[in-house]
Design a protein around this motif. Sequence first.
Motif, mmCIF file in Angstrom:
data_model
loop_
_atom_site.group_PDB
_atom_site.id
_atom_site.type_symbol
_atom_site.label_atom_id
_atom_site.label_comp_id
_atom_site.label_asym_id
_atom_site.label_seq_id
_atom_site.Cartn_x
_atom_site.Cartn_y
_atom_site.Cartn_z
ATOM 1 N N LEU A 10 -11.055 50.273 -44.792
ATOM 2 C CA LEU A 10 -12.294 49.832 -44.168
ATOM 3 C C LEU A 10 -12.464 50.478 -42.794
ATOM 4 O O LEU A 10 -13.531 51.007 -42.473
ATOM 5 N N LYS A 11 -11.404 50.458 -42.013
ATOM 6 C CA LYS A 11 -11.459 50.969 -40.642
ATOM 7 C C LYS A 11 -11.748 52.466 -40.595
ATOM 8 O O LYS A 11 -12.632 52.904 -39.839
ATOM 9 N N TRP A 12 -11.009 53.247 -41.387
ATOM 10 C CA TRP A 12 -11.085 54.703 -41.257
ATOM 11 C C TRP A 12 -12.065 55.372 -42.213
ATOM 12 O O TRP A 12 -12.518 56.480 -41.963
ATOM 13 N N ARG A 13 -12.425 54.702 -43.308
ATOM 14 C CA ARG A 13 -13.334 55.313 -44.283
ATOM 15 C C ARG A 13 -14.760 54.770 -44.199
ATOM 16 O O ARG A 13 -15.682 55.381 -44.729
ATOM 17 N N VAL A 14 -14.926 53.637 -43.528
ATOM 18 C CA VAL A 14 -16.268 53.064 -43.377
ATOM 19 C C VAL A 14 -16.618 52.916 -41.898
ATOM 20 O O VAL A 14 -17.543 53.546 -41.395
ATOM 21 N N VAL A 15 -15.872 52.076 -41.193
ATOM 22 C CA VAL A 15 -16.257 51.704 -39.828
ATOM 23 C C VAL A 15 -16.289 52.902 -38.881
ATOM 24 O O VAL A 15 -17.310 53.150 -38.230
ATOM 25 N N ALA A 16 -15.199 53.634 -38.777
ATOM 26 C CA ALA A 16 -15.151 54.746 -37.816
ATOM 27 C C ALA A 16 -16.243 55.788 -38.084
ATOM 28 O O ALA A 16 -16.953 56.184 -37.152
ATOM 29 N N GLY A 23 -23.344 56.940 -32.896
ATOM 30 C CA GLY A 23 -23.086 57.264 -31.503
ATOM 31 C C GLY A 23 -22.567 56.060 -30.731
ATOM 32 O O GLY A 23 -22.692 55.990 -29.512
ATOM 33 N N LEU A 24 -21.983 55.103 -31.444
ATOM 34 C CA LEU A 24 -21.497 53.858 -30.840
ATOM 35 C C LEU A 24 -20.051 53.584 -31.221
ATOM 36 O O LEU A 24 -19.654 52.440 -31.418
ATOM 37 N N GLY A 25 -19.271 54.657 -31.334
ATOM 38 C CA GLY A 25 -17.897 54.526 -31.773
ATOM 39 C C GLY A 25 -16.920 54.322 -30.637
ATOM 40 O O GLY A 25 -17.262 53.786 -29.595
#
Length: 160
Positions: A10-16, A23-25
Amino acid sequence: MMGGIDPSDLKWRVVAPVLDRLGLGGPAAVNLLTGTALVESRAARLVQGGGGPALGVWQMEPATHDALWRMLDGAAHADLQTRVRRMTCSDIPRARQLIGNLRYGCAMARVKYVFDPAPLPDEKDTEGLCAYWKRVYNSALGAGRVDSVHVAAFAMAVAA
């Protein structure tokens, strides 16, 4: 044991990637949004249990969704509005996309946080991230708490 989407996936394949496209990472935002999905639904529920209105793994209510779109209207947020709109499917009502469109659900959850003027907590401050989620996303009216269970979900997000 926690069911649902693997927190690292979820963190690395969707959220990030979504937050980068908006532009809000950044590490704090990525941990905040991953933790939000974990505390709201264990990254598992697509519709709120018990017949509630919240949708998607970020458990956003349609009324909140629609209010955020009203807040995005106008020149001040035109660029962000365009970026979020690019994550939608034109043939499905936007609020219904919170259920199955992970990128869109993540984008809208991030938009919810955008309108809070306070800076994000440090990326590894699990209690601070949890308190920020409670104050901004879950609100004083929500059932969530800043407690060991919820802080542990943010710790899982940080570690993912």
